[in-house]
Design a protein around this motif. Structure first.
Motif, PDB file in Angstrom:
ATOM      1  N   ALA A 108     -87.720-115.609 -45.092  1.00 11.38           N
ATOM      2  CA  ALA A 108     -87.063-115.799 -46.391  1.00 11.38           C
ATOM      3  C   ALA A 108     -87.630-117.027 -47.098  1.00 11.38           C
ATOM      4  CB  ALA A 108     -85.552-115.951 -46.214  1.00 11.38           C
ATOM      5  N   ARG A 109     -87.873-118.103 -46.374  1.00 15.47           N
ATOM      6  CA  ARG A 109     -88.450-119.313 -46.960  1.00 15.47           C
ATOM      7  C   ARG A 109     -89.841-119.015 -47.515  1.00 15.47           C
ATOM      8  NH1 ARG A 109     -91.970-122.946 -46.065  1.00 15.47           N
ATOM      9  NH2 ARG A 109     -92.547-122.241 -43.988  1.00 15.47           N
ATOM     10  N   LEU A 110     -90.645-118.299 -46.756  1.00 20.45           N
ATOM     11  CA  LEU A 110     -91.991-117.945 -47.221  1.00 20.45           C
ATOM     12  C   LEU A 110     -91.928-117.038 -48.449  1.00 20.45           C
ATOM     13  CD1 LEU A 110     -93.730-117.343 -43.785  1.00 20.45           C
ATOM     14  CD2 LEU A 110     -94.077-119.279 -45.337  1.00 20.45           C
ATOM     15  N   TYR A 111     -91.056-116.037 -48.426  1.00 26.63           N
ATOM     16  CA  TYR A 111     -90.907-115.144 -49.575  1.00 26.63           C
ATOM     17  C   TYR A 111     -90.494-115.914 -50.829  1.00 26.63           C
ATOM     18  CZ  TYR A 111     -91.074-110.809 -46.768  1.00 26.63           C
ATOM     19  OH  TYR A 111     -91.449-109.758 -45.977  1.00 26.63           O
ATOM     20  N   ALA A 112     -89.598-116.868 -50.676  1.00 23.20           N
ATOM     21  CA  ALA A 112     -89.115-117.638 -51.822  1.00 23.20           C
ATOM     22  C   ALA A 112     -90.232-118.452 -52.474  1.00 23.20           C
ATOM     23  CB  ALA A 112     -87.969-118.556 -51.395  1.00 23.20           C
ATOM     24  N   GLU A 113     -91.278-118.746 -51.739  1.00 19.78           N
ATOM     25  CA  GLU A 113     -92.422-119.480 -52.274  1.00 19.78           C
ATOM     26  C   GLU A 113     -93.439-118.560 -52.936  1.00 19.78           C
ATOM     27  OE1 GLU A 113     -93.926-121.725 -48.987  1.00 19.78           O
ATOM     28  OE2 GLU A 113     -92.171-123.037 -48.919  1.00 19.78           O
TER      29      GLU A 113
END
Length: 81
Positions: free
Chosen positions: A12-17
């Motif tokens: 989720a953190r990677l997707y948000a970037e």
């Protein structure tokens, strides 16, 4: 916390970037302007807003602000032949 959840949080953190992964096709928001709150909608590349300026010009400060905020995630309007 289990390892599966840890993996999901990291993903989720990677997707948000990477906002290019998301494409808005339609949405409706309440936009609190200086004088009132307006309903602004986006549907398949077309904007609408309740403010008088938009009604007369087809564009306005509320839609332009949202375009700036969401540009990488908006569906491009289909080109007319």
């Amino acid at each position: 916390m289990d390892s599966g959840m840890i993996g999901k949080i990291e993903k989720a953190r990677l997707y948000a970037e990477e906002p290019h992964r998301v494409t808005f096709e339609s949405f409706v928001v309440s936009f609190k302007g200086n004088h009132s709150t307006y309903r602004v909608a986006y549907d398949q590349g077309q904007w609408s807003c309740e403010c008088n300026y938009f009604l007369g010009h087809g564009v306005g400060s509320h839609t332009m602000a949202l375009e700036r905020l969401l540009a990488p995630m908006l569906k491009e309007p289909e080109k007319q032949p």
